[in-house]
Design a protein around this motif. Structure first.
Motif, PDB file in Angstrom:
ATOM      1  N   ALA A 138     -21.596  -0.135  23.377  1.00  0.00           N
ATOM      2  CA  ALA A 138     -22.012   1.108  22.708  1.00  0.00           C
ATOM      3  C   ALA A 138     -23.466   1.029  22.278  1.00  0.00           C
ATOM      4  N   LEU A 139     -23.866  -0.123  21.733  1.00  0.00           N
ATOM      5  CA  LEU A 139     -25.256  -0.287  21.308  1.00  0.00           C
ATOM      6  C   LEU A 139     -26.208  -0.227  22.494  1.00  0.00           C
ATOM      7  N   SER A 140     -25.843  -0.880  23.597  1.00  0.00           N
ATOM      8  CA  SER A 140     -26.726  -0.896  24.760  1.00  0.00           C
ATOM      9  C   SER A 140     -26.855   0.493  25.367  1.00  0.00           C
ATOM     10  N   GLN A 141     -25.792   1.272  25.326  1.00  0.00           N
ATOM     11  CA  GLN A 141     -25.855   2.637  25.854  1.00  0.00           C
ATOM     12  C   GLN A 141     -26.755   3.525  24.999  1.00  0.00           C
ATOM     13  N   ALA A 142     -26.754   3.244  23.698  1.00  0.00           N
ATOM     14  CA  ALA A 142     -27.561   4.070  22.795  1.00  0.00           C
ATOM     15  C   ALA A 142     -29.017   3.625  22.740  1.00  0.00           C
ATOM     16  N   ASP A 143     -29.298   2.379  23.105  1.00  0.00           N
ATOM     17  CA  ASP A 143     -30.616   1.803  22.838  1.00  0.00           C
ATOM     18  C   ASP A 143     -31.636   1.898  23.964  1.00  0.00           C
ATOM     19  N   ASN A 144     -31.194   2.027  25.209  1.00  0.00           N
ATOM     20  CA  ASN A 144     -32.132   2.072  26.334  1.00  0.00           C
ATOM     21  C   ASN A 144     -33.069   0.862  26.341  1.00  0.00           C
ATOM     22  N   LEU A 145     -32.518  -0.338  26.166  1.00  0.00           N
ATOM     23  CA  LEU A 145     -33.337  -1.533  26.002  1.00  0.00           C
ATOM     24  C   LEU A 145     -34.215  -1.802  27.223  1.00  0.00           C
ATOM     25  N   GLU A 146     -33.658  -1.672  28.414  1.00  0.00           N
ATOM     26  CA  GLU A 146     -34.449  -1.957  29.620  1.00  0.00           C
ATOM     27  C   GLU A 146     -35.659  -1.033  29.712  1.00  0.00           C
ATOM     28  N   GLU A 147     -35.456   0.218  29.367  1.00  0.00           N
ATOM     29  CA  GLU A 147     -36.574   1.178  29.383  1.00  0.00           C
ATOM     30  C   GLU A 147     -37.631   0.783  28.353  1.00  0.00           C
ATOM     31  N   TYR A 148     -37.172   0.375  27.157  1.00  0.00           N
ATOM     32  CA  TYR A 148     -38.119  -0.063  26.130  1.00  0.00           C
ATOM     33  C   TYR A 148     -38.917  -1.272  26.592  1.00  0.00           C
ATOM     34  N   GLN A 149     -38.245  -2.219  27.221  1.00  0.00           N
ATOM     35  CA  GLN A 149     -38.933  -3.422  27.692  1.00  0.00           C
ATOM     36  C   GLN A 149     -40.017  -3.079  28.704  1.00  0.00           C
ATOM     37  N   ALA A 150     -39.694  -2.163  29.600  1.00  0.00           N
ATOM     38  CA  ALA A 150     -40.672  -1.758  30.607  1.00  0.00           C
ATOM     39  C   ALA A 150     -41.866  -1.072  29.959  1.00  0.00           C
ATOM     40  N   TYR A 165     -37.783  -0.390  19.570  1.00  0.00           N
ATOM     41  CA  TYR A 165     -37.675  -1.559  20.450  1.00  0.00           C
ATOM     42  C   TYR A 165     -37.154  -2.775  19.681  1.00  0.00           C
ATOM     43  N   VAL A 166     -37.707  -3.018  18.497  1.00  0.00           N
ATOM     44  CA  VAL A 166     -37.238  -4.133  17.672  1.00  0.00           C
ATOM     45  C   VAL A 166     -35.767  -3.944  17.297  1.00  0.00           C
ATOM     46  N   LYS A 167     -35.396  -2.741  16.943  1.00  0.00           N
ATOM     47  CA  LYS A 167     -34.002  -2.469  16.591  1.00  0.00           C
ATOM     48  C   LYS A 167     -33.083  -2.727  17.782  1.00  0.00           C
ATOM     49  N   ALA A 168     -33.508  -2.312  18.968  1.00  0.00           N
ATOM     50  CA  ALA A 168     -32.701  -2.534  20.173  1.00  0.00           C
ATOM     51  C   ALA A 168     -32.560  -4.023  20.477  1.00  0.00           C
ATOM     52  N   LEU A 169     -33.635  -4.780  20.316  1.00  0.00           N
ATOM     53  CA  LEU A 169     -33.572  -6.222  20.528  1.00  0.00           C
ATOM     54  C   LEU A 169     -32.602  -6.868  19.549  1.00  0.00           C
ATOM     55  N   ASN A 170     -32.693  -6.492  18.285  1.00  0.00           N
ATOM     56  CA  ASN A 170     -31.801  -7.057  17.275  1.00  0.00           C
ATOM     57  C   ASN A 170     -30.341  -6.705  17.558  1.00  0.00           C
ATOM     58  N   ASN A 171     -30.105  -5.501  18.058  1.00  0.00           N
ATOM     59  CA  ASN A 171     -28.736  -5.062  18.314  1.00  0.00           C
ATOM     60  C   ASN A 171     -28.032  -5.913  19.358  1.00  0.00           C
ATOM     61  N   VAL A 172     -28.787  -6.434  20.318  1.00  0.00           N
ATOM     62  CA  VAL A 172     -28.168  -7.257  21.363  1.00  0.00           C
ATOM     63  C   VAL A 172     -28.373  -8.745  21.115  1.00  0.00           C
ATOM     64  N   GLY A 173     -28.904  -9.098  19.940  1.00  0.00           N
ATOM     65  CA  GLY A 173     -29.028 -10.493  19.566  1.00  0.00           C
ATOM     66  C   GLY A 173     -30.217 -11.220  20.166  1.00  0.00           C
ATOM     67  N   GLU A 174     -31.195 -10.485  20.679  1.00  0.00           N
ATOM     68  CA  GLU A 174     -32.408 -11.110  21.201  1.00  0.00           C
ATOM     69  C   GLU A 174     -33.473 -11.148  20.112  1.00  0.00           C
ATOM     70  N   SER A 175     -34.351 -12.144  20.181  1.00  0.00           N
ATOM     71  CA  SER A 175     -35.372 -12.292  19.155  1.00  0.00           C
ATOM     72  C   SER A 175     -36.384 -11.149  19.227  1.00  0.00           C
TER      73      SER A 175
END
Length: 393
Positions: A138-150, A165-175
């Motif tokens: 659910a978090l990954s669907q809401a966060d668009n992490l790959e798009e943010y990284q690009a 972007y920071v919030k999305a990283l924290n949501n998936v447990g990445e630094s």
């Protein structure tokens, strides 16, 4: 043979009780307000709402409530990332809720954004791993992490984007520390609401300058996200630094976590310090320091809490079962739990520690008391205790 029996006993006890062995175990905290208030809270905290849509008669719903929601790892993940609600679909607000969010099976698990739109929905009960995986999806669907990284790699650096972007990283447990530190090194205006929210989100460890910056501005941040959210964030950051201390066997990191806890955790500071010391001494195998910390923790922090006392005694008997002094202290703590409790599981823990310490007569006496208490619980509990008694007779 005796050691194998003790291990199988604790496995059985864990199954029956659904309890964690962690000292600070805490399951999902469910919000008690209205649906409208939950949507407002989700918007203010920029979170998704997790809804357990259940019915009182539903067996799988009851099992999740008993065995899954109370687990520490579930609570740590869901309390961090979601506004959590349990809604009975057959009464109260559930009757109105299901008009917009229909259910055809119980439980139905919803992940709903602050805008009221469903991010993800799943039917049926989940085990611990499955529920956490649903939340991560659910978090990954809401966060668009790959798009943010690009976009970040392409040079995008505006504050609103970096915050997401920071919030999305924290949501998936990445630094997220590199991204956050890069931004706050530019010395942005820390009276601006967005920057205060960004700082709140960026703090993941106590051993960082970001923690100090947030602590200095906690009143202003509390006005935005709430005092409890700030208190929870500060505690999580201190706990993360304790985990680093364990990973790197660093007494310096442990002391920093405890120091920050003493400064900012208020009434929880003493318990946090002792829990941190217990974990550190156990990881190092320092039995004498561990025993002293356990005794102090039992006396000063949990002396009237039989659940916590029993859990501590069980942890001690598993961690240092061959140390006579630790086992003697574990027996005293377990006896205190057994004298206060209404749960047969706590008395069984006392019985098993007595058995480990060689007092079979007292162990049987405690086990028979547990059997009387199990009769008020369930036939399964009675059968389990009867089996235990046969094994030690």
């Amino acid at each position: 043979m005796k050691r194998n029996f003790i291990l199988s006993f604790f496995a059985l006890l864990f199954f029956l009780s659904g309890s964690s062995t962690l000292l600070s175990a805490q399951g999902i905290e469910f919000y008690q307000g209205s649906w409208e208030d939950a949507l407002l809270k989700a918007a203010q905290e920029d979170k998704i709402i997790f809804v357990d849509a259940y019915a009182e008669w539903c067996g799988p719903c009851k099992r999740m409530a008993r065995d899954v929601f109370p687990q520490e790892e579930v609570g740590a993940f869901f309390n961090r990332h979601f506004i959590n609600m349990k809604i009975d679909m057959e009464k109260g607000m559930g009757l109105e809720f299901r008009k917009k969010y229909p259910v055809s099976a119980f439980p139905t698990l919803f992940f709903i954004g602050p805008d009221g739109e469903v991010v993800q929905k799943a039917k049926g009960a989940q085990q611990v791993d499955g529920l956490i995986k649903l939340g991560q999806t659910a978090l990954s669907q809401a966060d668009n992490l790959e798009e943010y990284q690009a976009q970040y790699e392409e040079g995008k650096r505006d504050p609103a984007f970096l915050y997401r972007y920071v919030k999305a990283l924290n949501n998936v447990g990445e630094s997220s520390l590199r991204v956050a530190n890069e931004y706050f090194d530019t010395e942005p205006d820390l009276s601006a609401e967005l920057n205060l929210k960004f700082l709140f989100e960026a703090v993941t460890e106590a051993d960082s300058k970001l923690f100090n910056m947030m602590a200095e501005r906690r009143e202003a941040i509390s006005a935005i996200v709430g005092k409890q959210a700030v208190a929870d964030q500060l505690r999580r950051a201190c706990e993360a630094t304790v985990q680093k201390a364990l990973k790197y066997d660093s007494e310096m990191l442990l002391e920093e976590a405890i120091s920050k806890g003493n400064d900012y955790l208020g009434d929880e500071a003493e318990a946090f310090e002792l829990e941190a010391q217990l974990a550190f001494y156990q990881s190092r195998g320092e039995t004498d320091d561990y025993r002293k910390a356990a005794k102090k923790y039992a006396k000063k922090c949990i002396d009237k809490d039989p659940e916590a006392l029993a859990t501590l005694a069980k942890d001690m008997s598993e961690a240092f079962k061959n140390d006579d002094k630790v086992m003697s202290e574990a027996q005293d703590i377990a006896e205190s739990a057994a004298s206060q409790t209404t749960k047969y599981q706590h008395v069984l823990i006392y019985s098993n520690i007595l058995l480990q310490n060689g007092d079979r007569t007292a162990a049987l006496e405690a086990a028979n008391r547990a059997l009387e208490m199990a009769a008020a619980d369930s036939p399964l509990a009675v059968r389990a205790v009867e089996h235990y008694i046969k094994q030690i007779q």
